[in-house]
Scaffold this active site. Sequence first.
Site, mmCIF file in Angstrom:
data_model
loop_
_atom_site.group_PDB
_atom_site.id
_atom_site.type_symbol
_atom_site.label_atom_id
_atom_site.label_comp_id
_atom_site.label_asym_id
_atom_site.label_seq_id
_atom_site.Cartn_x
_atom_site.Cartn_y
_atom_site.Cartn_z
ATOM 1 N N ASP A 68 -2.070 -5.465 -0.031
ATOM 2 C CA ASP A 68 -2.198 -6.633 0.872
ATOM 3 C C ASP A 68 -2.610 -6.840 1.725
ATOM 4 O O ASP A 68 -3.513 -8.197 2.129
ATOM 5 C CB ASP A 68 -0.485 -6.268 0.478
ATOM 6 C CG ASP A 68 0.158 -5.261 1.334
ATOM 7 O OD1 ASP A 68 -0.469 -4.500 2.482
ATOM 8 O OD2 ASP A 68 1.193 -5.241 1.614
ATOM 9 N N GLN A 98 0.782 -1.281 0.037
ATOM 10 C CA GLN A 98 0.290 -0.073 0.336
ATOM 11 C C GLN A 98 0.982 1.692 0.064
ATOM 12 O O GLN A 98 2.083 1.173 0.142
ATOM 13 C CB GLN A 98 -0.822 0.150 1.160
ATOM 14 C CG GLN A 98 -2.195 -1.374 1.057
ATOM 15 C CD GLN A 98 -2.742 -0.940 2.518
ATOM 16 O OE1 GLN A 98 -3.029 -2.009 3.080
ATOM 17 N NE2 GLN A 98 -4.156 -0.093 2.115
ATOM 18 N N HIS A 99 0.432 1.638 -0.390
ATOM 19 C CA HIS A 99 0.706 3.919 -0.204
ATOM 20 C C HIS A 99 2.014 4.211 -1.019
ATOM 21 O O HIS A 99 2.357 5.046 -1.619
ATOM 22 C CB HIS A 99 1.455 3.729 1.059
ATOM 23 C CG HIS A 99 0.194 3.271 2.736
ATOM 24 N ND1 HIS A 99 -0.850 3.961 2.919
ATOM 25 C CD2 HIS A 99 1.129 2.536 2.909
ATOM 26 C CE1 HIS A 99 -0.885 3.006 3.790
ATOM 27 N NE2 HIS A 99 0.069 2.590 4.206
#
Length: 467
Positions: free
Chosen positions: A225, A71-72
């Site tokens: 995830d 992520q991110h």
Amino acid sequence: MALIAGIDSSTQSCKVIVCDADTGRVVREGRARHPDGTEIEPSAWESAAGVAIADAGGLDDVSAVSVGAQQHGMVCLDEQGQVVRPALLWNDTRSAPAAADLVTELGGPQAWADAVGVVPLAAITVSKLRWLADHEPAAADRTATVCLPHDWLSWRLGGQTDPAAVVTDRSDASGTGYYDAGTGEYRTDLLELALRGRRPALPRVLAPGDGIAAAGRVFGAGLGDNAAAAMGLGAVEGDVIVSIGTSGVVSAVAAVPVRDAEGFVAGFADGTGRHLPLVCTLNGARVLDAAATLLRVDHDELSRLACSAPPGSDGLVLVPYLEGERTPNRPDATGAVHGLRVGNATAANLARAAVEGLLCALADGLDHLTDLGVPARRVLLVGGGARSQALREIAPTVFGVPVQVPDPAEYVALGAARQAAWALTGSLPEWNPPAAARYEADVVPAVRARYAEVRDLTSSVPAGRRE
């Protein structure tokens, strides 16, 4: 038999599994490594995916694919769909000052919690965009579309070239800092705030179970995830998932959004239309790696040593902020050992202190969830760190609830595959939950009490870029 594929594009590697859409049985699989570092050329994800797909026997007979990914990460595209600069990953902490500025500019943590359920930290995409605007304004000017790792990889694997075709899902969008999982809407005003007036395009958010046709097959919406792992595990309300990989993650399936004004709990979405409140630490299995290296033993011996020491490690406490820390927000912190004396300076005590310190940091995350009303009836322990026998046995003494360790599997890839089956058939398949070993033990409150006494006595390294 219809075949579907799930792809896990994690920080360290890419894993591909091909499954029977009806049962989830894994037919074949493959993997490939990713480069190290906290920023990466996205093309490396595509190359690794190609190697892993080939290792899994290809996708020619596969009807649907979904990608779960870290992520991110900030992926910036220009008007032609070319990558503007290397992607900044979640574990790149140079954006910590930018995060603090954004929190202040909107009016404090409560304002962010109310707006999107996430208070910016260095890991969150919105903070990385502010860093980009301030440190690389020319790159920010060229950025026409901002997307996330799974968005970009799905787009590339589907043979797309138009950046307007990039799509995402609510689980990954909810980790950006400019999407509210409670309303299902982007907050483009926060995107503009981060980029100092710039407003690039954002991926269309697909509903759970939706997909698009590309490259001769169906592509699911994809997932972050942690949402993918929850789907792969078949987690339900009351389950707390503790994942110990590169990072440490404590998350739980919830029916309603969670908003934490203190910023410890991120109000993420899951992959089914529910919510996934989550606490993330920067320090996961690498704490055990570091302890094993320091003691010059392998992980089996580290476990044997840790299990041979008494609870509390004879007063030795390890605070595991070896990579800085995200929860609590201490990007420049370092690890520390407290209580070292001649009488307790043994390899066994240090090994157990490493395990207990890692678990105590995660237990603090569990407390943040339960303080907000999230039920915790049991812990599902997964990730590379869950292979540690010592960690399995010691976990219930720290968490205070039964711990179940599902059989090892690629749960992120499995969750992505389950989503792919959903996109293909129109209904979320009810695959059998994984078999799991159960661990129970009496809680030892003194371990966490001693950890709480010393966890704030950490030192720091100078602020700045960390690779």
